[in-house]
Design a protein around this motif. Structure first.
Motif, PDB file in Angstrom:
ATOM      1  N   GLY A  24      43.827   7.381  31.913  1.00 43.57           N
ATOM      2  CA  GLY A  24      44.335   6.640  33.062  1.00 43.57           C
ATOM      3  C   GLY A  24      45.137   5.440  32.617  1.00 43.57           C
ATOM      4  N   TYR A  25      45.643   4.739  33.607  1.00 44.00           N
ATOM      5  CA  TYR A  25      46.551   3.628  33.328  1.00 44.00           C
ATOM      6  C   TYR A  25      45.823   2.334  32.939  1.00 44.00           C
ATOM      7  CZ  TYR A  25      50.183   6.508  35.419  1.00 44.00           C
ATOM      8  OH  TYR A  25      51.067   7.517  35.687  1.00 44.00           O
ATOM      9  N   GLY A  26      44.602   2.148  33.396  1.00 38.91           N
ATOM     10  CA  GLY A  26      43.907   0.874  33.240  1.00 38.91           C
ATOM     11  C   GLY A  26      43.861   0.335  31.820  1.00 38.91           C
ATOM     12  N   TRP A  27      43.329   1.136  30.880  1.00 36.45           N
ATOM     13  CA  TRP A  27      43.177   0.653  29.512  1.00 36.45           C
ATOM     14  C   TRP A  27      44.513   0.436  28.834  1.00 36.45           C
ATOM     15  CZ3 TRP A  27      39.047  -1.647  28.214  1.00 36.45           C
ATOM     16  CH2 TRP A  27      37.837  -1.275  28.769  1.00 36.45           C
ATOM     17  N   VAL A  28      45.481   1.267  29.157  1.00 34.03           N
ATOM     18  CA  VAL A  28      46.795   1.123  28.532  1.00 34.03           C
ATOM     19  C   VAL A  28      47.472  -0.155  29.034  1.00 34.03           C
ATOM     20  CG1 VAL A  28      49.033   2.231  28.138  1.00 34.03           C
ATOM     21  CG2 VAL A  28      46.977   3.620  28.292  1.00 34.03           C
ATOM     22  N   ILE A  29      47.344  -0.436  30.326  1.00 27.92           N
ATOM     23  CA  ILE A  29      47.917  -1.667  30.890  1.00 27.92           C
ATOM     24  C   ILE A  29      47.269  -2.890  30.249  1.00 27.92           C
ATOM     25  CG2 ILE A  29      48.033  -3.073  32.991  1.00 27.92           C
ATOM     26  CD1 ILE A  29      48.531  -0.430  34.526  1.00 27.92           C
ATOM     27  N   VAL A  30      45.959  -2.873  30.129  1.00 33.59           N
ATOM     28  CA  VAL A  30      45.241  -3.991  29.498  1.00 33.59           C
ATOM     29  C   VAL A  30      45.675  -4.137  28.036  1.00 33.59           C
ATOM     30  CG1 VAL A  30      42.959  -4.790  28.737  1.00 33.59           C
ATOM     31  CG2 VAL A  30      43.272  -3.912  31.063  1.00 33.59           C
ATOM     32  N   SER A  31      45.815  -3.013  27.336  1.00 31.38           N
ATOM     33  CA  SER A  31      46.224  -3.056  25.924  1.00 31.38           C
ATOM     34  C   SER A  31      47.607  -3.671  25.757  1.00 31.38           C
ATOM     35  CB  SER A  31      46.234  -1.646  25.327  1.00 31.38           C
ATOM     36  OG  SER A  31      44.949  -1.091  25.373  1.00 31.38           O
ATOM     37  N   PHE A  32      48.557  -3.266  26.601  1.00 26.89           N
ATOM     38  CA  PHE A  32      49.903  -3.835  26.501  1.00 26.89           C
ATOM     39  C   PHE A  32      49.888  -5.314  26.888  1.00 26.89           C
ATOM     40  CE2 PHE A  32      51.390   0.422  25.965  1.00 26.89           C
ATOM     41  CZ  PHE A  32      52.560   0.278  25.244  1.00 26.89           C
ATOM     42  N   GLY A  33      49.101  -5.679  27.877  1.00 25.39           N
ATOM     43  CA  GLY A  33      48.978  -7.092  28.234  1.00 25.39           C
ATOM     44  C   GLY A  33      48.462  -7.921  27.074  1.00 25.39           C
ATOM     45  N   LEU A  34      47.470  -7.395  26.367  1.00 27.42           N
ATOM     46  CA  LEU A  34      46.927  -8.097  25.201  1.00 27.42           C
ATOM     47  C   LEU A  34      47.951  -8.167  24.062  1.00 27.42           C
ATOM     48  CD1 LEU A  34      43.283  -6.709  25.167  1.00 27.42           C
ATOM     49  CD2 LEU A  34      44.032  -9.019  25.794  1.00 27.42           C
ATOM     50  N   LEU A  35      48.695  -7.074  23.842  1.00 32.61           N
ATOM     51  CA  LEU A  35      49.734  -7.083  22.807  1.00 32.61           C
ATOM     52  C   LEU A  35      50.811  -8.117  23.108  1.00 32.61           C
ATOM     53  CD1 LEU A  35      50.329  -3.306  22.001  1.00 32.61           C
ATOM     54  CD2 LEU A  35      49.649  -5.097  20.397  1.00 32.61           C
ATOM     55  N   ILE A  36      51.218  -8.214  24.362  1.00 35.44           N
ATOM     56  CA  ILE A  36      52.232  -9.197  24.745  1.00 35.44           C
ATOM     57  C   ILE A  36      51.696 -10.608  24.541  1.00 35.44           C
ATOM     58  CG2 ILE A  36      53.541 -10.149  26.696  1.00 35.44           C
ATOM     59  CD1 ILE A  36      53.680  -7.216  27.739  1.00 35.44           C
ATOM     60  N   THR A  37      50.468 -10.851  24.968  1.00 36.36           N
ATOM     61  CA  THR A  37      49.861 -12.170  24.816  1.00 36.36           C
ATOM     62  C   THR A  37      49.778 -12.560  23.340  1.00 36.36           C
ATOM     63  OG1 THR A  37      48.579 -11.831  26.825  1.00 36.36           O
ATOM     64  CG2 THR A  37      47.813 -13.558  25.329  1.00 36.36           C
TER      65      THR A  37
END
Length: 141
Positions: free
Chosen positions: A50-63
């Protein structure tokens, strides 16, 4: 892109960047968007959860990327575009999540309503910024 360059060159009397440099700049932005969206699609397929973990992962990578870049005195073009690619990937993932059918892990709003709502949101967010900008000669292109 060509119209934007032509208008700017006409308004400035041809001063500033040459046309080749401007086209290269625009092309680098387009390629960065393409890379970000491709990266998002690949990550979503590989995750399979699903999208949830991938969205969180990209958010963390950007941060993490932004916090590392802020420590540098100057940021290279490549580093800035790498963070932009991650940002575009996050945007593509979030848009897919909002638009996709619930059976595919999304919220089910559909691409038309999602695109329209995001266009209104962009206008709502950018209008006050452009109205309050006091820098002389600010151009969006």
């Amino acid at each position: 892109m060509a119209a934007s360059i032509a208008v700017r060159r006409r308004e400035t009397g041809g001063e500033g960047k040459d046309a080749v440099a401007e086209i290269a700049g625009w092309a680098s932005v387009v390629v960065t968007v393409m890379a970000g969206v491709s990266l998002a699609d690949l990550a979503a397929r590989l995750a399979g959860s699903g999208y949830g973990w991938v969205i969180v992962s990209f958010g963390l990578l950007i941060t993490l990327s932004v916090s590392l870049l802020r420590r540098q005195t100057s940021v290279s073009w490549t580093a800035a575009h790498s963070v932009l690619a991650l940002t575009f990937a996050l945007g593509a993932l979030m848009t897919d999540w909002i638009a996709s059918a619930p059976g595919h892990g999304g919220l089910g709003f559909g691409p038309g309503p999602t695109g329209a709502a995001l266009a209104v949101l962009v206008i709502a967010l950018l209008t006050p910024l452009s109205a309050n900008d006091t820098r002389a000669g600010l151009r969006l292109w």
